[in-house]
Design a protein around this motif. Structure first.
Motif, PDB file in Angstrom:
ATOM      1  N   UNK A 189       0.764  -1.029   0.117  1.00 16.80           N
ATOM      2  CA  UNK A 189       0.323   0.161   0.065  1.00 16.80           C
ATOM      3  C   UNK A 189       0.673   1.500   0.385  1.00 16.80           C
ATOM      4  N   UNK A 190       1.982   1.584   0.775  1.00 13.66           N
ATOM      5  CA  UNK A 190       2.644   2.099   0.917  1.00 13.66           C
ATOM      6  C   UNK A 190       3.341   2.365  -0.807  1.00 13.66           C
ATOM      7  N   UNK A 191       3.668   1.717  -1.531  1.00 13.46           N
ATOM      8  CA  UNK A 191       4.799   1.204  -2.976  1.00 13.46           C
ATOM      9  C   UNK A 191       3.902   1.893  -3.343  1.00 13.46           C
ATOM     10  N   UNK A 192       2.247   1.713  -4.072  1.00 15.81           N
ATOM     11  CA  UNK A 192       1.302   1.608  -4.495  1.00 15.81           C
ATOM     12  C   UNK A 192       0.599   3.623  -3.992  1.00 15.81           C
ATOM     13  N   UNK A 193       1.113   3.877  -3.116  1.00 14.74           N
ATOM     14  CA  UNK A 193       1.116   5.472  -2.975  1.00 14.74           C
ATOM     15  C   UNK A 193       1.881   6.351  -2.975  1.00 14.74           C
ATOM     16  N   UNK A 194       2.700   5.913  -3.411  1.00 19.17           N
ATOM     17  CA  UNK A 194       4.111   6.853  -3.821  1.00 19.17           C
ATOM     18  C   UNK A 194       5.176   6.271  -5.043  1.00 19.17           C
ATOM     19  N   UNK A 195       4.751   5.404  -5.181  1.00 25.34           N
ATOM     20  CA  UNK A 195       6.320   5.221  -5.945  1.00 25.34           C
ATOM     21  C   UNK A 195       5.796   5.143  -7.862  1.00 25.34           C
ATOM     22  N   UNK A 197       3.751   7.878  -8.228  1.00 29.44           N
ATOM     23  CA  UNK A 197       3.380   9.584  -8.368  1.00 29.44           C
ATOM     24  C   UNK A 197       4.407  10.557  -8.197  1.00 29.44           C
ATOM     25  N   UNK A 198       5.686   9.695  -6.790  1.00 28.47           N
ATOM     26  CA  UNK A 198       7.631   9.989  -7.778  1.00 28.47           C
ATOM     27  C   UNK A 198       7.691   9.669  -8.436  1.00 28.47           C
ATOM     28  N   UNK A 199       7.669   8.718  -9.637  1.00 28.77           N
ATOM     29  CA  UNK A 199       8.312   8.556 -10.612  1.00 28.77           C
ATOM     30  C   UNK A 199       7.866   9.338 -11.774  1.00 28.77           C
ATOM     31  N   UNK A 200       6.773  10.021 -12.230  1.00 29.49           N
ATOM     32  CA  UNK A 200       5.547  10.502 -13.219  1.00 29.49           C
ATOM     33  C   UNK A 200       5.662  12.233 -12.996  1.00 29.49           C
ATOM     34  N   UNK A 201       6.253  12.223 -11.444  1.00 29.63           N
ATOM     35  CA  UNK A 201       6.191  13.641 -10.909  1.00 29.63           C
ATOM     36  C   UNK A 201       7.720  13.917 -10.993  1.00 29.63           C
ATOM     37  N   UNK A 202       8.925  13.049 -11.336  1.00 34.05           N
ATOM     38  CA  UNK A 202      10.583  13.224 -10.826  1.00 34.05           C
ATOM     39  C   UNK A 202      10.468  14.507  -9.453  1.00 34.05           C
ATOM     40  N   UNK A 203       9.638  13.541  -8.385  1.00 34.58           N
ATOM     41  CA  UNK A 203       9.623  14.077  -7.468  1.00 34.58           C
ATOM     42  C   UNK A 203      10.815  13.377  -5.980  1.00 34.58           C
ATOM     43  N   UNK A 204      10.783  13.322  -5.481  1.00 30.67           N
ATOM     44  CA  UNK A 204      10.674  13.186  -3.802  1.00 30.67           C
ATOM     45  C   UNK A 204      10.557  13.102  -2.893  1.00 30.67           C
ATOM     46  N   UNK A 205       9.849  12.383  -2.303  1.00 26.67           N
ATOM     47  CA  UNK A 205       8.491  12.048  -1.446  1.00 26.67           C
ATOM     48  C   UNK A 205       8.113  13.537  -0.181  1.00 26.67           C
ATOM     49  N   UNK A 206       9.260  14.446   0.275  1.00 23.07           N
ATOM     50  CA  UNK A 206       9.186  15.075   1.027  1.00 23.07           C
ATOM     51  C   UNK A 206       8.094  16.450   0.383  1.00 23.07           C
ATOM     52  N   UNK A 208       6.879  15.581  -2.661  1.00 24.74           N
ATOM     53  CA  UNK A 208       5.352  15.385  -3.741  1.00 24.74           C
ATOM     54  C   UNK A 208       3.975  15.679  -2.734  1.00 24.74           C
ATOM     55  N   UNK A 209       4.645  15.360  -1.976  1.00 18.10           N
ATOM     56  CA  UNK A 209       3.285  15.506  -0.771  1.00 18.10           C
ATOM     57  C   UNK A 209       2.495  16.814  -0.767  1.00 18.10           C
ATOM     58  N   UNK A 210       3.668  17.628  -0.702  1.00 16.25           N
ATOM     59  CA  UNK A 210       2.773  19.391  -0.706  1.00 16.25           C
ATOM     60  C   UNK A 210       2.599  19.910  -2.078  1.00 16.25           C
ATOM     61  N   UNK A 251      11.550   9.363   5.102  1.00 16.60           N
ATOM     62  CA  UNK A 251      12.218   9.508   4.303  1.00 16.60           C
ATOM     63  C   UNK A 251      12.197  10.893   2.767  1.00 16.60           C
ATOM     64  N   UNK A 252      12.099  12.232   3.279  1.00 15.47           N
ATOM     65  CA  UNK A 252      12.102  13.209   2.401  1.00 15.47           C
ATOM     66  C   UNK A 252      12.205  13.584   1.782  1.00 15.47           C
TER      67      UNK A 252
END
Length: 307
Positions: A189-195, A197-206, A208-210, A251-252
Protein backbone atom coordinates in the motif's frame (compact mmCIF):
# COMPACT_ATOMS: atom_id res chain seq x y z
CA UNK A 1 15.05 -29.36 23.97
CA UNK A 2 15.43 -28.03 20.43
CA UNK A 3 18.86 -26.67 19.55
CA UNK A 4 18.64 -23.17 18.04
CA UNK A 5 20.06 -22.88 14.52
CA UNK A 6 23.60 -21.52 14.34
CA UNK A 7 24.30 -18.06 12.98
CA UNK A 8 25.08 -17.96 9.25
CA UNK A 9 28.79 -18.06 8.48
CA UNK A 10 28.42 -17.06 4.84
CA UNK A 11 25.65 -14.91 3.39
CA UNK A 12 25.25 -14.33 -0.36
CA UNK A 13 23.25 -11.46 -1.81
CA UNK A 14 21.51 -12.27 -5.09
CA UNK A 15 20.73 -8.95 -6.76
CA UNK A 16 23.26 -6.56 -5.28
CA UNK A 17 21.44 -3.30 -5.98
CA UNK A 18 20.67 -0.62 -3.42
CA UNK A 19 18.64 -2.83 -1.07
CA UNK A 20 20.82 -5.92 -1.30
CA UNK A 21 24.04 -3.95 -0.94
CA UNK A 22 22.73 -2.09 2.10
CA UNK A 23 21.79 -5.18 4.09
CA UNK A 24 24.77 -7.18 2.84
CA UNK A 25 27.04 -4.28 3.69
CA UNK A 26 25.64 -4.00 7.20
CA UNK A 27 26.26 -7.73 7.79
CA UNK A 28 29.80 -7.49 6.38
CA UNK A 29 30.54 -4.43 8.51
CA UNK A 30 29.59 -6.52 11.57
CA UNK A 31 32.06 -9.25 10.60
CA UNK A 32 29.90 -11.69 8.60
CA UNK A 33 31.36 -13.19 5.44
CA UNK A 34 29.28 -11.73 2.61
CA UNK A 35 29.35 -12.22 -1.16
CA UNK A 36 27.50 -9.74 -3.35
CA UNK A 37 26.19 -10.97 -6.72
CA UNK A 38 25.26 -8.22 -9.13
CA UNK A 39 26.06 -6.26 -12.27
CA UNK A 40 29.59 -6.27 -13.59
CA UNK A 41 30.05 -2.50 -13.13
CA UNK A 42 29.19 -2.70 -9.43
CA UNK A 43 31.20 -5.87 -8.95
CA UNK A 44 34.35 -4.34 -10.45
CA UNK A 45 34.07 -1.25 -8.25
CA UNK A 46 33.51 -3.33 -5.11
CA UNK A 47 36.41 -5.64 -5.90
CA UNK A 48 38.66 -2.61 -6.36
CA UNK A 49 37.59 -0.32 -3.50
CA UNK A 50 35.14 -2.27 -1.37
CA UNK A 51 31.48 -1.37 -1.00
CA UNK A 52 31.02 2.34 -0.41
CA UNK A 53 28.21 2.46 2.15
CA UNK A 54 27.12 6.01 2.91
CA UNK A 55 24.46 6.09 5.64
CA UNK A 56 22.95 8.68 7.95
CA UNK A 57 25.46 7.72 10.68
CA UNK A 58 28.64 6.58 8.87
CA UNK A 59 30.41 6.74 5.52
CA UNK A 60 32.76 3.78 4.93
CA UNK A 61 34.29 1.49 2.34
CA UNK A 62 33.57 -2.09 3.43
CA UNK A 63 35.72 -4.93 2.06
CA UNK A 64 33.74 -7.96 0.90
CA UNK A 65 33.52 -10.41 -1.99
CA UNK A 66 31.61 -9.64 -5.18
CA UNK A 67 30.79 -11.56 -8.35
CA UNK A 68 28.52 -11.35 -11.37
CA UNK A 69 27.94 -15.12 -11.31
CA UNK A 70 25.23 -16.98 -9.38
CA UNK A 71 27.78 -19.71 -8.64
CA UNK A 72 29.31 -17.36 -6.04
CA UNK A 73 26.41 -18.34 -3.77
CA UNK A 74 27.70 -21.92 -3.51
CA UNK A 75 28.21 -22.90 0.12
CA UNK A 76 26.23 -19.98 1.53
CA UNK A 77 24.18 -20.64 4.66
CA UNK A 78 21.69 -17.94 3.67
CA UNK A 79 20.89 -15.86 0.59
CA UNK A 80 19.41 -12.37 0.64
CA UNK A 81 17.32 -12.37 -2.54
CA UNK A 82 16.92 -8.79 -3.76
CA UNK A 83 16.40 -8.86 -7.52
CA UNK A 84 13.61 -6.85 -9.14
CA UNK A 85 10.23 -8.60 -9.04
CA UNK A 86 10.04 -9.25 -12.83
CA UNK A 87 13.37 -11.13 -12.56
CA UNK A 88 12.37 -13.39 -9.66
CA UNK A 89 11.88 -16.66 -11.55
CA UNK A 90 14.88 -16.28 -13.88
CA UNK A 91 17.21 -15.36 -11.01
CA UNK A 92 15.87 -18.21 -8.90
CA UNK A 93 16.57 -20.69 -11.68
CA UNK A 94 20.16 -19.40 -12.02
CA UNK A 95 20.63 -19.80 -8.30
CA UNK A 96 19.03 -23.23 -7.88
CA UNK A 97 21.95 -25.52 -8.77
CA UNK A 98 24.31 -23.67 -6.41
CA UNK A 99 22.25 -23.97 -3.22
CA UNK A 100 22.53 -26.75 -0.69
CA UNK A 101 19.34 -28.47 0.50
CA UNK A 102 17.47 -26.33 2.99
CA UNK A 103 19.45 -23.17 2.33
CA UNK A 104 17.57 -20.15 3.67
CA UNK A 105 16.58 -17.69 0.93
CA UNK A 106 15.16 -14.45 2.31
CA UNK A 107 13.12 -12.41 -0.19
CA UNK A 108 13.88 -8.70 0.17
CA UNK A 109 11.58 -7.61 -2.65
CA UNK A 110 8.65 -5.34 -3.37
CA UNK A 111 5.28 -6.96 -4.01
CA UNK A 112 3.38 -9.60 -2.07
CA UNK A 113 3.83 -12.84 -4.04
CA UNK A 114 7.57 -13.13 -4.76
CA UNK A 115 8.28 -15.75 -2.09
CA UNK A 116 5.41 -17.89 -3.41
CA UNK A 117 6.73 -17.62 -6.97
CA UNK A 118 10.30 -18.29 -5.87
CA UNK A 119 9.32 -21.52 -4.12
CA UNK A 120 8.18 -22.92 -7.46
CA UNK A 121 11.75 -22.77 -8.82
CA UNK A 122 13.60 -23.40 -5.52
CA UNK A 123 11.63 -26.37 -4.13
CA UNK A 124 14.53 -27.61 -1.98
CA UNK A 125 15.36 -24.26 -0.39
CA UNK A 126 13.82 -22.71 2.72
CA UNK A 127 12.25 -19.59 1.22
CA UNK A 128 11.08 -16.89 3.62
CA UNK A 129 9.30 -13.66 2.79
CA UNK A 130 10.43 -10.38 4.31
CA UNK A 131 9.08 -6.86 4.36
CA UNK A 132 11.72 -4.19 3.79
CA UNK A 133 11.49 -0.64 5.09
CA UNK A 134 14.58 1.20 3.88
CA UNK A 135 15.32 4.20 1.68
CA UNK A 136 18.44 3.64 -0.41
CA UNK A 137 19.81 4.35 -3.86
CA UNK A 138 22.83 3.38 -5.94
CA UNK A 139 24.78 6.66 -6.13
CA UNK A 140 27.36 5.14 -8.49
CA UNK A 141 29.16 1.84 -9.16
CA UNK A 142 29.61 0.12 -5.82
CA UNK A 143 28.24 3.15 -3.93
CA UNK A 144 25.06 2.90 -1.83
CA UNK A 145 23.49 6.00 -0.31
CA UNK A 146 21.11 5.46 2.60
CA UNK A 147 18.31 8.01 3.13
CA UNK A 148 16.49 6.54 6.11
CA UNK A 149 15.05 3.62 8.08
CA UNK A 150 16.34 0.09 7.53
CA UNK A 151 14.15 -2.44 9.34
CA UNK A 152 12.89 -5.87 8.30
CA UNK A 153 9.83 -7.97 9.13
CA UNK A 154 10.58 -11.65 8.47
CA UNK A 155 8.44 -14.75 8.02
CA UNK A 156 9.07 -17.47 10.65
CA UNK A 157 10.89 -20.52 9.29
CA UNK A 158 13.29 -22.93 11.03
CA UNK A 159 16.37 -20.88 10.07
CA UNK A 160 15.03 -17.34 9.90
CA UNK A 161 15.54 -16.61 13.65
CA UNK A 162 19.29 -17.18 13.32
CA UNK A 163 19.56 -14.81 10.36
CA UNK A 164 17.38 -12.31 12.22
CA UNK A 165 19.76 -12.50 15.17
CA UNK A 166 22.74 -11.82 12.88
CA UNK A 167 20.93 -8.86 11.29
CA UNK A 168 20.03 -7.38 14.67
CA UNK A 169 23.67 -7.73 15.78
CA UNK A 170 24.64 -5.86 12.60
CA UNK A 171 22.39 -2.92 13.47
CA UNK A 172 19.39 -3.93 11.36
CA UNK A 173 16.13 -3.92 13.38
CA UNK A 174 14.49 -7.24 12.51
CA UNK A 175 11.17 -8.69 13.66
CA UNK A 176 9.80 -12.21 13.17
CA UNK A 177 6.07 -11.97 12.44
CA UNK A 178 3.27 -14.51 11.99
CA UNK A 179 1.42 -12.03 9.75
CA UNK A 180 4.03 -11.35 7.10
CA UNK A 181 1.40 -11.47 4.37
CA UNK A 182 -0.46 -8.67 6.08
CA UNK A 183 2.81 -6.77 6.53
CA UNK A 184 3.63 -7.29 2.85
CA UNK A 185 0.26 -5.79 1.96
CA UNK A 186 0.95 -2.85 4.29
CA UNK A 187 4.22 -2.24 2.43
CA UNK A 188 2.49 -2.72 -0.93
CA UNK A 189 0.00 0.00 0.00
CA UNK A 190 2.85 2.41 0.78
CA UNK A 191 4.49 1.59 -2.54
CA UNK A 192 1.24 2.04 -4.44
CA UNK A 193 0.69 5.41 -2.76
CA UNK A 194 4.16 6.81 -3.50
CA UNK A 195 6.06 4.96 -6.23
CA UNK A 196 4.18 5.93 -9.38
CA UNK A 197 3.58 9.52 -8.27
CA UNK A 198 7.26 10.01 -7.41
CA UNK A 199 8.21 8.53 -10.78
CA UNK A 200 5.79 10.54 -12.92
CA UNK A 201 6.41 13.75 -10.98
CA UNK A 202 10.18 13.14 -10.71
CA UNK A 203 10.01 14.25 -7.10
CA UNK A 204 11.27 13.07 -3.74
CA UNK A 205 8.61 12.19 -1.17
CA UNK A 206 8.89 15.33 0.94
CA UNK A 207 8.29 17.62 -2.03
CA UNK A 208 5.72 15.32 -3.63
CA UNK A 209 3.19 15.47 -0.79
CA UNK A 210 3.16 19.29 -0.87
CA UNK A 211 1.81 19.42 -4.44
CA UNK A 212 -1.90 20.09 -5.07
CA UNK A 213 -4.11 17.00 -5.25
CA UNK A 214 -1.39 14.48 -4.37
CA UNK A 215 -2.66 13.62 -0.89
CA UNK A 216 -6.16 13.14 -2.27
CA UNK A 217 -4.88 10.75 -4.96
CA UNK A 218 -2.95 8.84 -2.32
CA UNK A 219 -6.10 8.58 -0.22
CA UNK A 220 -8.00 7.04 -3.15
CA UNK A 221 -5.16 4.62 -3.93
CA UNK A 222 -4.96 3.46 -0.31
CA UNK A 223 -8.74 2.93 -0.09
CA UNK A 224 -8.69 0.75 -3.21
CA UNK A 225 -5.75 -1.29 -1.92
CA UNK A 226 -7.50 -1.87 1.38
CA UNK A 227 -10.62 -3.04 -0.43
CA UNK A 228 -8.67 -5.56 -2.51
CA UNK A 229 -6.77 -6.82 0.55
CA UNK A 230 -10.05 -7.28 2.43
CA UNK A 231 -11.50 -9.19 -0.53
CA UNK A 232 -8.49 -11.51 -0.35
CA UNK A 233 -9.08 -12.05 3.36
CA UNK A 234 -5.85 -10.28 4.33
CA UNK A 235 -5.59 -8.47 7.67
CA UNK A 236 -3.39 -5.40 7.15
CA UNK A 237 -1.73 -4.53 10.47
CA UNK A 238 -1.23 -1.10 11.99
CA UNK A 239 -2.49 2.36 11.12
CA UNK A 240 -2.06 2.47 7.35
CA UNK A 241 -2.97 6.14 7.01
CA UNK A 242 -0.41 7.13 9.63
CA UNK A 243 2.20 4.94 7.93
CA UNK A 244 1.56 6.68 4.60
CA UNK A 245 2.02 10.10 6.21
CA UNK A 246 5.16 8.93 8.02
CA UNK A 247 6.93 7.96 4.79
CA UNK A 248 7.23 11.58 3.64
CA UNK A 249 8.34 12.61 7.13
CA UNK A 250 11.02 9.95 7.59
CA UNK A 251 12.25 9.76 3.97
CA UNK A 252 11.78 13.30 2.60
CA UNK A 253 14.74 13.12 0.17
CA UNK A 254 13.95 9.65 -1.17
CA UNK A 255 12.86 9.05 -4.78
CA UNK A 256 10.85 5.86 -5.24
CA UNK A 257 12.45 2.76 -6.72
CA UNK A 258 10.12 3.24 -9.70
CA UNK A 259 11.43 6.78 -10.19
CA UNK A 260 15.01 5.50 -10.00
CA UNK A 261 14.27 2.78 -12.56
CA UNK A 262 12.70 5.20 -15.03
CA UNK A 263 15.54 7.67 -14.60
CA UNK A 264 18.03 4.95 -15.56
CA UNK A 265 15.90 3.78 -18.51
CA UNK A 266 15.16 0.44 -16.83
CA UNK A 267 11.84 -1.43 -16.64
CA UNK A 268 10.07 -0.81 -13.34
CA UNK A 269 8.22 -3.10 -10.94
CA UNK A 270 4.93 -1.29 -11.48
CA UNK A 271 3.18 -4.49 -12.67
CA UNK A 272 3.87 -5.94 -9.20
CA UNK A 273 2.71 -2.79 -7.38
CA UNK A 274 -0.28 -0.79 -8.66
CA UNK A 275 -0.63 -3.27 -11.52
CA UNK A 276 -0.97 -6.16 -9.06
CA UNK A 277 -3.76 -4.33 -7.24
CA UNK A 278 -5.53 -3.64 -10.55
CA UNK A 279 -5.40 -7.26 -11.70
CA UNK A 280 -6.42 -8.65 -8.30
CA UNK A 281 -9.26 -6.13 -8.21
CA UNK A 282 -10.46 -7.33 -11.60
CA UNK A 283 -10.42 -10.94 -10.42
CA UNK A 284 -12.30 -10.10 -7.20
CA UNK A 285 -14.74 -7.57 -8.60
CA UNK A 286 -13.22 -4.60 -6.73
CA UNK A 287 -12.94 -1.31 -8.69
CA UNK A 288 -9.43 0.21 -8.69
CA UNK A 289 -9.55 3.30 -10.96
CA UNK A 290 -6.87 5.35 -9.16
CA UNK A 291 -4.39 2.47 -9.19
CA UNK A 292 -5.23 1.78 -12.84
CA UNK A 293 -4.41 5.37 -13.87
CA UNK A 294 -1.07 5.36 -12.03
CA UNK A 295 -0.14 1.94 -13.45
CA UNK A 296 -1.03 3.07 -16.98
CA UNK A 297 0.91 6.32 -16.63
CA UNK A 298 4.11 4.54 -15.58
CA UNK A 299 3.70 2.03 -18.43
CA UNK A 300 3.39 4.96 -20.86
CA UNK A 301 6.59 6.53 -19.55
CA UNK A 302 8.38 3.17 -19.77
CA UNK A 303 7.42 2.78 -23.43
CA UNK A 304 8.03 6.39 -24.50
CA UNK A 305 10.39 6.64 -27.52
CA UNK A 306 13.81 8.00 -26.64
CA UNK A 307 13.34 7.60 -22.89
Amino acid sequence: MNTPPSLPRHVAVMGAGAVGCYFGGMLARAGCRVTLIGRASHVQAIQTRGLHLQTLTFDEHIPLSASDQASAAAGADAVLFAVKSPDTLAAGERLREHLGPGTLVLCLQNGVDNAERLRTVLPDAEVAAAVVYVATEMAGPGHVRHHGRGELVVEPTPQSPALAQALIAAGVPTEISDNVRGALWAKLILNCAYNALSAVGRMAYGELVQRPGVLEVMRDVVAECRAVAAAQGVTVPGDVDAAVRRIAQTMPTQFSSTAQDLKRGKPSEIDHLNGYVVHQGEALGVPTPANRVLWAMVKLVESAPGR
